[in-house]
Scaffold this motif. Structure first.
Motif, PDB file in Angstrom:
ATOM      1  N   UNK A 148       0.981  -1.260   0.111  1.00  0.00           N
ATOM      2  CA  UNK A 148      -0.057  -0.023   0.005  1.00  0.00           C
ATOM      3  C   UNK A 148       0.848   1.371   0.043  1.00  0.00           C
ATOM      4  N   UNK A 149       0.615   1.974  -1.160  1.00  0.00           N
ATOM      5  CA  UNK A 149       1.576   3.321  -0.902  1.00  0.00           C
ATOM      6  C   UNK A 149       0.616   4.367  -1.496  1.00  0.00           C
ATOM      7  N   UNK A 150      -0.163   4.175  -2.394  1.00  0.00           N
ATOM      8  CA  UNK A 150      -0.946   5.724  -3.106  1.00  0.00           C
ATOM      9  C   UNK A 150      -2.147   5.512  -2.600  1.00  0.00           C
ATOM     10  N   UNK A 151      -2.950   6.559  -2.820  1.00  0.00           N
ATOM     11  CA  UNK A 151      -4.439   6.693  -2.506  1.00  0.00           C
ATOM     12  C   UNK A 151      -5.168   5.633  -3.106  1.00  0.00           C
ATOM     13  N   UNK A 152      -4.828   5.525  -4.589  1.00  0.00           N
ATOM     14  CA  UNK A 152      -5.453   4.472  -5.405  1.00  0.00           C
ATOM     15  C   UNK A 152      -5.364   3.075  -4.830  1.00  0.00           C
ATOM     16  N   UNK A 153      -4.217   2.869  -4.373  1.00  0.00           N
ATOM     17  CA  UNK A 153      -3.749   1.370  -3.792  1.00  0.00           C
ATOM     18  C   UNK A 153      -5.045   1.405  -2.492  1.00  0.00           C
ATOM     19  N   UNK A 154      -5.108   2.508  -1.648  1.00  0.00           N
ATOM     20  CA  UNK A 154      -6.017   2.290  -0.490  1.00  0.00           C
ATOM     21  C   UNK A 154      -7.323   1.964  -0.839  1.00  0.00           C
TER      22      UNK A 154
END
Lengths: 295, 95
Positions: free
Chosen positions: A66-72
């Motif tokens: 998990x890194x970016x907002x899209x990942x979350x």
């Protein structure tokens, strides 16, 4: 397709009495509570996505990619899928957690309508919420017929339009040649309107450029005319800023202009415009058809 | 640091303010997820620092803070900075 498989898996797990569900997220196994009643619903209600995701993950957080907002956000949607709370295909999820925010909103804001529909269509007495799980509530809700109280309540008190009603309204539109008031616009119609508006805007922009070109005298300079000493301004028929902003002022200006033209026309007529119109007898005021093939 | 390797140079925005430049992804979906999480919790300043640092690493955030502080020392300066940044993002960021 994956969401549908996850939903049927959630139903099977629920029937087997499971309390947790494990799913794959980019190669890592994630385990969360199966019944979303055990989720941090207050955080989801408050739009605190990060807090809700972290609460659901617990110690698993460190092992996940998990890194970016899209990942979350993607992880949050997969969590909802795994628990069987998948949005309708025609209304894809916005925000986070699939259809969970929609389901919470229905339960919080439309409980009476929900209770009535569950009773009417499924014979479930929802006064006792333990009669079914939240996953089951979602399964029932997303398959309600169009005359359901919940659909009308969420549509401003009006039942949603059916396909048959839309076709009937469009037939009336063909006869009357105007939009049937209240008929929802289809996506194709909205696209066509937006395309026409864009074309009009582009045409107006082009006209504006041309207007500026002529108003600046650049056309004369381009034609080799020496414009030294000449002054240029907006064209004489251009509307004033006030007219542009004030539709009443604009309409009055047009009316005055037309009235002035009409007066000029009458003046010319009363002073005797002696120009002979072929075939028209000024003395009788009638058209002479002799020799025209009509006589 | 967000996954910059997958992004092309044109996928980044550069925010110029008082001789400083800050670069971060154009698509809000590519921002570090903690930017949104901090904003959701009402910690706007911390979220802003994460955004301009393009990282949730405390050292990167501290460096970004020092960079802004070099030209913006007062609360009003910081307000101007965040206000200009918000306007820039509303105009240029996607997603």
């Amino acid at each position: 397709m994956a969401a549908r498989a996850a939903a049927s898996n959630a139903a099977a797990l629920e029937a087997a009495g499971a309390t947790q569900v494990t799913f794959d997220f980019r190669g890592a196994a994630v385990t969360i509570p199966l019944d979303i009643a055990a989720w941090p619903l207050d955080a989801i209600r408050a739009g605190k996505t990060g807090r809700a995701i972290m609460a659901l993950l617990g110690d698993q957080r460190a092992t996940l990619p998990l890194k970016t907002r899209d990942d979350a956000l993607e992880l949050s949607h997969r969590m909802a899928d795994a628990c069987g709370i998948t949005p309708l295909p025609e209304s894809p999820a916005k925000g986070a957690f699939g259809a969970v925010p929609t389901l919470i909103d229905i339960i919080d804001s439309y409980r009476d309508d929900l209770e009535a529909d569950l009773r009417r269509f499924y014979g479930i007495d929802y006064r006792d919420p333990t009669m079914c799980t939240l996953r089951q509530v979602w399964v029932y809700v997303r398959r309600l017929p169009v005359d359901a109280a919940l659909l009308a309540a969420r549509n401003g008190g009006q039942p949603p339009w059916t396909r048959d009603q839309i076709i009937a309204a469009r037939q009336i539109e063909l006869w009357t040649r105007k939009h049937y008031e209240g008929r929802p616009w289809s996506k194709e119609e909205v696209d066509a309107i937006m395309a026409a508006k864009k074309a009009t805007d582009e045409g107006l922009d082009k006209l504006k450029d041309r207007e500026a070109y002529y108003a600046s005298g650049q056309n004369m300079r381009d034609a080799g005319v020496d414009t030294t000493g000449m002054t240029f301004g907006p064209p004489p028929n251009s509307r004033t800023q006030q007219q542009k902003e004030d539709p009443v002022g604009s309409a009055l200006a047009v009316a005055m202009k037309n009235a002035s033209r009409s007066q000029q026309h009458r003046r010319r007529a009363s002073h005797g415009n002696q120009q002979q119109v072929p075939g028209f007898n000024r003395n009788t005021g009638r058209w002479d058809t002799r020799g025209s093939g009509w006589g | 640091m967000a996954d910059e390797a997958a992004l092309a140079p044109e996928d980044f925005l550069t925010f110029a303010w008082r001789d400083l430049e800050f670069s971060f992804p154009k698509d809000r979906g590519q921002w570090d997820m903690n930017v949104q999480f901090e904003m959701e919790e009402g910690r706007r300043n911390r979220g802003t620092l994460m955004l301009i640092a393009n990282s949730a690493d405390p050292e990167d955030m501290q460096a970004a803070k020092a960079k802004v502080y070099s030209v913006a020392r007062t609360a009003k300066d910081w307000d101007d900075f965040t206000s200009d940044l918000a306007e820039f993002l509303n105009k240029n960021a996607t997603g």
